[in-house]
Design an enzyme around this catalytic site. Sequence first.
Site, PDB file in Angstrom:
ATOM      1  N   ARG A   1       0.830  -1.205   0.000  1.00 44.69           N
ATOM      2  CA  ARG A   1       0.000   0.000   0.000  1.00 44.69           C
ATOM      3  C   ARG A   1       0.869   1.261   0.000  1.00 44.69           C
ATOM      4  O   ARG A   1       1.887   1.318   0.702  1.00 44.69           O
ATOM      5  CB  ARG A   1      -0.938   0.002   1.214  1.00 44.69           C
ATOM      6  CG  ARG A   1      -1.955  -1.114   1.128  1.00 44.69           C
ATOM      7  CD  ARG A   1      -3.087  -1.006   2.118  1.00 44.69           C
ATOM      8  NE  ARG A   1      -3.823  -2.273   2.127  1.00 44.69           N
ATOM      9  CZ  ARG A   1      -4.753  -2.608   1.239  1.00 44.69           C
ATOM     10  NH1 ARG A   1      -5.093  -1.762   0.278  1.00 44.69           N
ATOM     11  NH2 ARG A   1      -5.353  -3.784   1.304  1.00 44.69           N
ATOM     12  N   ASP A   2       0.425   2.241  -0.793  1.00 44.22           N
ATOM     13  CA  ASP A   2       1.134   3.523  -0.851  1.00 44.22           C
ATOM     14  C   ASP A   2       1.041   4.202   0.517  1.00 44.22           C
ATOM     15  O   ASP A   2      -0.015   4.210   1.163  1.00 44.22           O
ATOM     16  CB  ASP A   2       0.509   4.408  -1.934  1.00 44.22           C
ATOM     17  CG  ASP A   2       1.414   5.567  -2.325  1.00 44.22           C
ATOM     18  OD1 ASP A   2       1.917   5.571  -3.477  1.00 44.22           O
ATOM     19  OD2 ASP A   2       1.602   6.477  -1.485  1.00 44.22           O
ATOM     20  N   ILE A   3       2.119   4.815   0.940  1.00 40.35           N
ATOM     21  CA  ILE A   3       2.175   5.453   2.260  1.00 40.35           C
ATOM     22  C   ILE A   3       1.312   6.722   2.292  1.00 40.35           C
ATOM     23  O   ILE A   3       0.910   7.171   3.368  1.00 40.35           O
ATOM     24  CB  ILE A   3       3.650   5.771   2.621  1.00 40.35           C
ATOM     25  CG1 ILE A   3       3.853   5.854   4.112  1.00 40.35           C
ATOM     26  CG2 ILE A   3       4.146   7.034   1.928  1.00 40.35           C
ATOM     27  CD1 ILE A   3       5.304   5.830   4.564  1.00 40.35           C
TER      28      ILE A   3
ATOM     29  N   ASN B   1       4.233   6.451 -13.697  1.00 41.15           N
ATOM     30  CA  ASN B   1       4.858   7.744 -13.955  1.00 41.15           C
ATOM     31  C   ASN B   1       6.264   7.535 -14.492  1.00 41.15           C
ATOM     32  O   ASN B   1       6.959   6.591 -14.095  1.00 41.15           O
ATOM     33  CB  ASN B   1       4.924   8.568 -12.658  1.00 41.15           C
ATOM     34  CG  ASN B   1       3.544   8.963 -12.165  1.00 41.15           C
ATOM     35  OD1 ASN B   1       2.684   9.336 -12.956  1.00 41.15           O
ATOM     36  ND2 ASN B   1       3.322   8.872 -10.858  1.00 41.15           N
TER      37      ASN B   1
ATOM     38  N   GLU C   1       8.685   9.957  -8.525  1.00 42.86           N
ATOM     39  CA  GLU C   1       9.447  10.257  -7.302  1.00 42.86           C
ATOM     40  C   GLU C   1      10.457   9.161  -6.980  1.00 42.86           C
ATOM     41  O   GLU C   1      11.538   9.436  -6.464  1.00 42.86           O
ATOM     42  CB  GLU C   1       8.497  10.384  -6.101  1.00 42.86           C
ATOM     43  CG  GLU C   1       7.656  11.630  -6.103  1.00 42.86           C
ATOM     44  CD  GLU C   1       6.618  11.591  -4.980  1.00 42.86           C
ATOM     45  OE1 GLU C   1       6.812  10.833  -4.001  1.00 42.86           O
ATOM     46  OE2 GLU C   1       5.614  12.302  -5.119  1.00 42.86           O
TER      47      GLU C   1
ATOM     48  N   HIS D   1       7.266   1.261 -11.170  1.00 40.75           N
ATOM     49  CA  HIS D   1       6.160   0.679 -10.406  1.00 40.75           C
ATOM     50  C   HIS D   1       4.839   1.114 -11.007  1.00 40.75           C
ATOM     51  O   HIS D   1       4.737   2.181 -11.607  1.00 40.75           O
ATOM     52  CB  HIS D   1       6.227   1.104  -8.932  1.00 40.75           C
ATOM     53  CG  HIS D   1       6.363   2.579  -8.748  1.00 40.75           C
ATOM     54  ND1 HIS D   1       7.574   3.231  -8.902  1.00 40.75           N
ATOM     55  CD2 HIS D   1       5.465   3.546  -8.451  1.00 40.75           C
ATOM     56  CE1 HIS D   1       7.411   4.518  -8.705  1.00 40.75           C
ATOM     57  NE2 HIS D   1       6.130   4.744  -8.439  1.00 40.75           N
ATOM     58  N   MET D   2       3.836   0.278 -10.813  1.00 39.94           N
ATOM     59  CA  MET D   2       2.487   0.570 -11.270  1.00 39.94           C
ATOM     60  C   MET D   2       1.635   0.941 -10.060  1.00 39.94           C
ATOM     61  O   MET D   2       1.662   0.239  -9.042  1.00 39.94           O
ATOM     62  CB  MET D   2       1.915  -0.670 -11.966  1.00 39.94           C
ATOM     63  CG  MET D   2       0.481  -0.539 -12.435  1.00 39.94           C
ATOM     64  SD  MET D   2      -0.112  -2.102 -13.117  1.00 39.94           S
ATOM     65  CE  MET D   2       0.524  -1.990 -14.786  1.00 39.94           C
TER      66      MET D   2
HETATM   67  P1  5GP Z   1       5.899   7.908  -8.174  1.00 41.04           P
HETATM   68  O1  5GP Z   1       5.644   9.378  -8.016  1.00 41.04           O
HETATM   69  O2  5GP Z   1       7.383   7.608  -8.201  1.00 41.04           O
HETATM   70  O3  5GP Z   1       5.140   7.293  -9.314  1.00 41.04           O
HETATM   71  O4  5GP Z   1       5.274   7.231  -6.904  1.00 41.04           O
HETATM   72  C1  5GP Z   1       5.982   7.019  -5.714  1.00 41.04           C
HETATM   73  C2  5GP Z   1       4.970   6.668  -4.662  1.00 41.04           C
HETATM   74  O5  5GP Z   1       5.648   6.105  -3.562  1.00 41.04           O
HETATM   75  C3  5GP Z   1       4.186   7.871  -4.129  1.00 41.04           C
HETATM   76  O6  5GP Z   1       2.796   7.675  -4.384  1.00 41.04           O
HETATM   77  C4  5GP Z   1       4.513   7.882  -2.634  1.00 41.04           C
HETATM   78  O7  5GP Z   1       3.406   8.211  -1.826  1.00 41.04           O
HETATM   79  C5  5GP Z   1       4.982   6.460  -2.396  1.00 41.04           C
HETATM   80  N1  5GP Z   1       5.930   6.331  -1.304  1.00 41.04           N
HETATM   81  C6  5GP Z   1       6.966   7.163  -1.029  1.00 41.04           C
HETATM   82  N2  5GP Z   1       7.648   6.719   0.044  1.00 41.04           N
HETATM   83  C7  5GP Z   1       7.029   5.572   0.448  1.00 41.04           C
HETATM   84  C8  5GP Z   1       7.291   4.633   1.505  1.00 41.04           C
HETATM   85  O8  5GP Z   1       8.233   4.761   2.279  1.00 41.04           O
HETATM   86  N3  5GP Z   1       6.436   3.595   1.608  1.00 41.04           N
HETATM   87  C9  5GP Z   1       5.388   3.419   0.747  1.00 41.04           C
HETATM   88  N4  5GP Z   1       4.601   2.362   0.943  1.00 41.04           N
HETATM   89  N5  5GP Z   1       5.128   4.266  -0.259  1.00 41.04           N
HETATM   90  C10 5GP Z   1       5.940   5.334  -0.412  1.00 41.04           C
END
Ligand code: 5GP
Length: 122
Positions: A31-33, A89, A97, A102-103
């Site tokens: 799960r996303d944080i 992304n 980020e 990842h999806m």
């Molecule tokens: P991106 O922007 O790279 O597509 O998505 C990165 C995602 O990782 C973001 O939605 C962010 O909330 C999530 N995320 C960042 N740090 C952590 C973490 O430590 N644990 C989890 N589960 N998700 C994270």
Amino acid sequence: MMSNDCLFCKIIKGDIPGDIVEQTDSVLAFRDINPQAPTHILIVPNKVIPTVNDVSPDDENTLGHLFIVAKKLAEDEGIAEHGYRLLINCGAHGNQEVFHLHMHLVGGKPLGRMLSRNVREE
Ligand code: 5GP
């Protein structure tokens, strides 16, 4: 499995905790944080592919597997019938980020338009 010290590699290795919902031979889903909807799960290949720009033909099975896992998780979460969004992304304009491909599986409420109207041009 290739790995490095990125955030998602640490979750895959168990060095930092993740709310894991599914694990297969080639991917981990957790799960996303900072969830953007009632269901917001990240489906992450064990193999480090930094961005979609780094994808190679060797990755075809792994990347296809992301969809198989997404479909299963959507069913498990009870969001398959009403629908959901799958999102990957890439790079700066994609607001990526974490540079470990990842999806995002997002759903559980109406999600509106694909892109917000208030993104500022750089
Ligand atoms: P991106 O922007 O790279 O597509 O998505 C990165 C995602 O990782 C973001 O939605 C962010 O909330 C999530 N995320 C960042 N740090 C952590 C973490 O430590 N644990 C989890 N589960 N998700 C994270």
